[in-house]
Design an enzyme around this catalytic site. Structure first.
Site, mmCIF file in Angstrom:
data_model
loop_
_atom_site.group_PDB
_atom_site.id
_atom_site.type_symbol
_atom_site.label_atom_id
_atom_site.label_comp_id
_atom_site.label_asym_id
_atom_site.label_seq_id
_atom_site.Cartn_x
_atom_site.Cartn_y
_atom_site.Cartn_z
ATOM 1 N N LYS A 190 0.569 -0.982 0.469
ATOM 2 C CA LYS A 190 -0.221 0.141 0.345
ATOM 3 C C LYS A 190 0.589 1.261 -0.050
ATOM 4 O O LYS A 190 1.642 1.685 0.665
ATOM 5 C CB LYS A 190 -0.794 -0.589 1.367
ATOM 6 C CG LYS A 190 -1.963 0.478 1.227
ATOM 7 C CD LYS A 190 -2.410 1.691 0.661
ATOM 8 C CE LYS A 190 -2.222 2.688 1.884
ATOM 9 N NZ LYS A 190 -1.204 4.243 1.592
ATOM 10 N N GLU A 265 9.356 1.644 11.028
ATOM 11 C CA GLU A 265 10.775 2.476 10.864
ATOM 12 C C GLU A 265 9.701 4.072 11.233
ATOM 13 O O GLU A 265 8.916 4.413 10.503
ATOM 14 C CB GLU A 265 11.385 2.829 9.524
ATOM 15 C CG GLU A 265 11.598 1.152 9.013
ATOM 16 C CD GLU A 265 12.860 0.536 9.690
ATOM 17 O OE1 GLU A 265 13.190 1.526 10.882
ATOM 18 O OE2 GLU A 265 13.373 -0.582 9.540
ATOM 19 N N CYS A 299 14.070 10.569 6.712
ATOM 20 C CA CYS A 299 14.276 10.176 8.036
ATOM 21 C C CYS A 299 15.007 10.778 8.089
ATOM 22 O O CYS A 299 15.103 11.174 10.482
ATOM 23 C CB CYS A 299 13.135 9.175 8.550
ATOM 24 S SG CYS A 299 14.410 7.905 7.310
ATOM 25 N N GLU A 397 9.911 16.713 14.469
ATOM 26 C CA GLU A 397 10.248 16.314 13.336
ATOM 27 C C GLU A 397 9.183 17.569 12.166
ATOM 28 O O GLU A 397 7.945 17.621 11.901
ATOM 29 C CB GLU A 397 9.689 15.134 12.663
ATOM 30 C CG GLU A 397 10.499 14.431 11.987
ATOM 31 C CD GLU A 397 10.204 13.022 10.978
ATOM 32 O OE1 GLU A 397 8.920 13.171 11.048
ATOM 33 O OE2 GLU A 397 10.812 12.883 10.809
HETATM 34 P P1 NAD Z 1 2.626 8.577 7.206
HETATM 35 O O1 NAD Z 1 2.826 8.025 9.062
HETATM 36 O O2 NAD Z 1 1.332 9.790 7.476
HETATM 37 O O3 NAD Z 1 2.191 7.887 5.966
HETATM 38 C C1 NAD Z 1 2.604 6.745 5.349
HETATM 39 C C2 NAD Z 1 2.144 5.985 5.100
HETATM 40 O O4 NAD Z 1 1.071 4.510 6.147
HETATM 41 C C3 NAD Z 1 0.813 5.967 4.048
HETATM 42 O O5 NAD Z 1 1.200 5.000 2.994
HETATM 43 C C4 NAD Z 1 -0.310 5.836 4.462
HETATM 44 O O6 NAD Z 1 -1.474 5.603 3.447
HETATM 45 C C5 NAD Z 1 -0.151 5.308 6.312
HETATM 46 N N1 NAD Z 1 -1.156 5.011 6.891
HETATM 47 C C6 NAD Z 1 -1.862 6.476 7.591
HETATM 48 N N2 NAD Z 1 -2.420 6.211 8.349
HETATM 49 C C7 NAD Z 1 -2.400 4.561 8.585
HETATM 50 C C8 NAD Z 1 -3.909 4.008 9.162
HETATM 51 N N3 NAD Z 1 -4.568 4.788 10.122
HETATM 52 N N4 NAD Z 1 -3.029 2.720 8.472
HETATM 53 C C9 NAD Z 1 -2.527 2.315 8.275
HETATM 54 N N5 NAD Z 1 -2.246 3.202 7.433
HETATM 55 C C10 NAD Z 1 -1.475 3.695 6.979
HETATM 56 O O7 NAD Z 1 4.534 9.424 7.016
HETATM 57 P P2 NAD Z 1 4.048 9.563 5.392
HETATM 58 O O8 NAD Z 1 4.046 11.570 6.149
HETATM 59 O O9 NAD Z 1 3.612 9.423 4.135
HETATM 60 O O10 NAD Z 1 6.050 10.111 5.709
HETATM 61 C C11 NAD Z 1 7.037 10.734 6.536
HETATM 62 C C12 NAD Z 1 6.765 10.088 7.445
HETATM 63 O O11 NAD Z 1 8.130 8.560 7.306
HETATM 64 C C13 NAD Z 1 7.975 10.720 8.217
HETATM 65 O O12 NAD Z 1 7.685 10.803 10.187
HETATM 66 C C14 NAD Z 1 9.884 10.099 8.352
HETATM 67 O O13 NAD Z 1 10.332 10.988 9.613
HETATM 68 C C15 NAD Z 1 8.901 8.187 8.527
HETATM 69 N N6 NAD Z 1 10.076 8.244 7.692
HETATM 70 C C16 NAD Z 1 10.887 6.863 8.540
HETATM 71 C C17 NAD Z 1 11.597 6.479 7.621
HETATM 72 C C18 NAD Z 1 12.211 5.141 8.463
HETATM 73 O O14 NAD Z 1 12.990 4.352 7.878
HETATM 74 N N7 NAD Z 1 12.749 5.595 10.129
HETATM 75 C C19 NAD Z 1 12.085 6.736 6.599
HETATM 76 C C20 NAD Z 1 11.748 6.905 5.738
HETATM 77 C C21 NAD Z 1 10.408 7.595 6.407
#
Ligand code: NAD
Length: 512
Positions: A190, A265, A299, A397
């Protein structure tokens, strides 16, 4: 379908799809309900495509296909070498798409084209790496002389649910797809709703590489709908998630009912600590790249710079001068170093932190939209100095081109500042002093530490965070462990000395 791309002067890739579908059991399909959502590009903020908006019934279909491929299909039962051949073909196909992928990724995410170019090679490398690993993989056998021989029967777990974010989407998807598939699982991916474009390339890549139908399934959609249904599906025993910490917490709660395996992550607010004995020029290069590359949407960004007082003024002056000179512009221009932020919602969030920062720190560079870019999600690289640890821009963040600088006097103060956040993903330390380097690294609360370097990844090392930055570590054999069950099989080598319950003849009750 006709293109919804408006007339514009900015670059639009050729043959841009105008509708993105799911990919279930080897076929491209729309949502059962017919629902769609709009996808925009971050330079014009105009909708250029629609994407099928997956609902519970679409997830049900994808999981059923993946389950069938797992239970009755060849993939989990193939010899590792056979799977490795397919993984290598996938890697070849990804590399062959390098230019196209960079084009689409840069257009959809706003990443500078020069930085989008590396993503295909890194994604391909993930498949090659896990192809090598599963062929070399062996498991333990343990002998108790004359009594037992015991061994580990490692097996794929089933349907893995993979949920990914919008920053470097294709590459981050490959981090999950490669180990999940290499170990013989089947998957439902997804991708993030802000950036579904590059994920649409996977289906053809997998088809051309002869991955059996049903092994890879993709459902587009919103997190609260498609993502939520995947997390709650009883026939999905594993969820690998990358995204925000708050989303991770929701998923953790929702996965509890079915006690799923979780790998998370999450977010970060990583420190970059510069001691007075550091190679200052190298530290400045790295501290700039560490937070302003990938538009600051990374991240592991070193978004809190801590600088020893003796070099603080010099560091701030040189750092700010370089930050001001960073080229912000159209992502497709090869000269661009910082492109457009992914989405207007995210732009608003980052812009609000920039405004907040003006009351929490001393503005040294940037501070808002660059004057030459009146449209699109552009924010100039922004530097705040003298930021106190209690400030929100120090703690939260921001996930954009914004950095804080704070002075410290002693190693102990630097360590306290570095650890003074709920996050613990990465840390960068600049010093020439070997003892300090190791002592400091070992005491810092971060899943990954780089000494005298920015983030350069070795795929064999653990990847993940501590505290609010994650749960579990993937990377190398740790990914293999996450995506497999290790069943212990015990074999008796001789007669088993079992206590003989119920074998003693009954005695008449004793007379008292
Ligand atoms: P997000 O949490 O908004 O979304 C990530 C994914 O989760 C998307 O596909 C979204 O549709 C899905 N999602 C959202 N709500 C959900 C739910 N209730 N149930 C299941 N899935 C759901 O994150 P984002 O804004 O897309 O990405 C940025 C974030 O990701 C930042 O906080 C960044 O630090 C983090 N990130 C972490 C790493 C790591 O390796 N630690 C790497 C890249 C990004």
């Amino acid at each position: 379908m006709t293109s919804t791309v408006p007339e514009t002067t900015h670059y639009v890739p050729e043959n841009l799809p105008t509708h993105l579908q799911h990919y279930i059991n080897g076929s491209f399909v729309d949502s059962v309900s017919g629902k769609t959502f709009d996808v925009l590009d971050p330079v014009s903020n105009a909708n250029y495509a629609t994407a099928a908006a997956g609902q519970r019934e679409d997830i049900d279909l994808a999981v059923a296909a993946a389950r069938e491929a797992f239970v009755n299909g060849p993939w989990p039962r193939m010899k590792p070498r056979e799977r490795a051949r397919i993984l290598n073909r996938i890697a070849d196909a990804v590399e062959a798409q390098e230019t196209r992928l960079a084009d689409l990724e840069s257009f959809d995410t706003g990443l500078p084209i020069t930085q989008a170019k590396g993503q295909a090679l890194r994604a391909a490398e993930n498949f090659r790496f896990f192809a090598d690993l599963i062929v070399a993989q062996f498991d333990d056998a343990m002998k108790v002389p004359g009594v037992q021989i015991n061994y580990v029967n490692r097996k794929p777990i089933g349907v893995a649910g993979l949920i990914t974010p919008w920053n470097t989407p294709f590459m981050l998807e490959s981090w999950k797809l490669a180990p999940a598939l290499a170990t013989g699982n089947t998957v439902v991916l997804k991708p993030a709703e802000f950036t579904p474009l590059s994920a649409s390339l996977w289906a053809q890549i997998f088809k051309d590489a002869d991955l059996p139908d049903g092994v890879f399934n993709l459902v587009n959609g919103l997190g609260e709908e498609a993502g939520d249904a995947l997390v709650k599906h009883p026939q999905v025993p594993l969820i690998s998630f990358t995204g925000e910490t708050t989303t991770g917490q929701t998923i953790f709660r929702n996965a509890a009912t079915n006690l799923k395996g979780l790998s998370m992550e999450l977010g970060g607010k990583s420190p970059c600590v510069v001691f007075a004995d550091a190679d200052l020029a190298a530290a400045i290069d790295s501290a700039l790249f560490g937070v302003f590359s990938l538009n600051g949407e990374r991240c592991t960004a070193g978004s809190r710079i801590l600088v020893e007082q003796a070099i603080y003024d010099e560091f701030c002056e040189k750092y700010a001068a370089r930050a001001q000179a960073i080229v912000v512009g159209d992502p497709h221009d090869p000269a661009t170093e910082v492109g457009a932020l992914v989405h207007p919602e995210h732009y608003e969030k980052v812009a609000s932190y920039v405004e907040l920062g003006k009351s929490e720190g001393r503005l040294l560079a940037g501070g808002g939209r660059p004057a030459h870019l009146p449209e699109g999600n552009y924010i100039a690289p922004t530097v705040f100095a003298d930021v106190a640890p209690g400030a929100r821009i120090f703690q939260e963040e921001i996930f954009g081109p914004v950095v804080t600088i704070t002075a410290f006097e002693t190693d102990a103060e630097a360590l306290a500042l570095a650890n003074n956040t709920k996050y613990g993903l990465a840390a960068y330390i600049w010093t020439q002093n070997l003892t300090r380097a190791h002592t400091f690294s070992q005491n810092i609360e971060a899943g990954m530490v780089w000494l005298n370097s920015h983030n350069v990844r070795d795929l064999r090392t653990p990847f993940g965070g501590v505290k609010a930055s994650g749960l579990g570590h993937e990377g190398g054999y740790r990914s293999i462990d996450f995506y497999t069950d290790q069943q212990a099989v015990h074999i008796s080598l001789g007669a088993v000395h079992t206590p003989k319950f119920g074998s003693i003849t009954t005695h008449a009750p004793q007379q008292g």
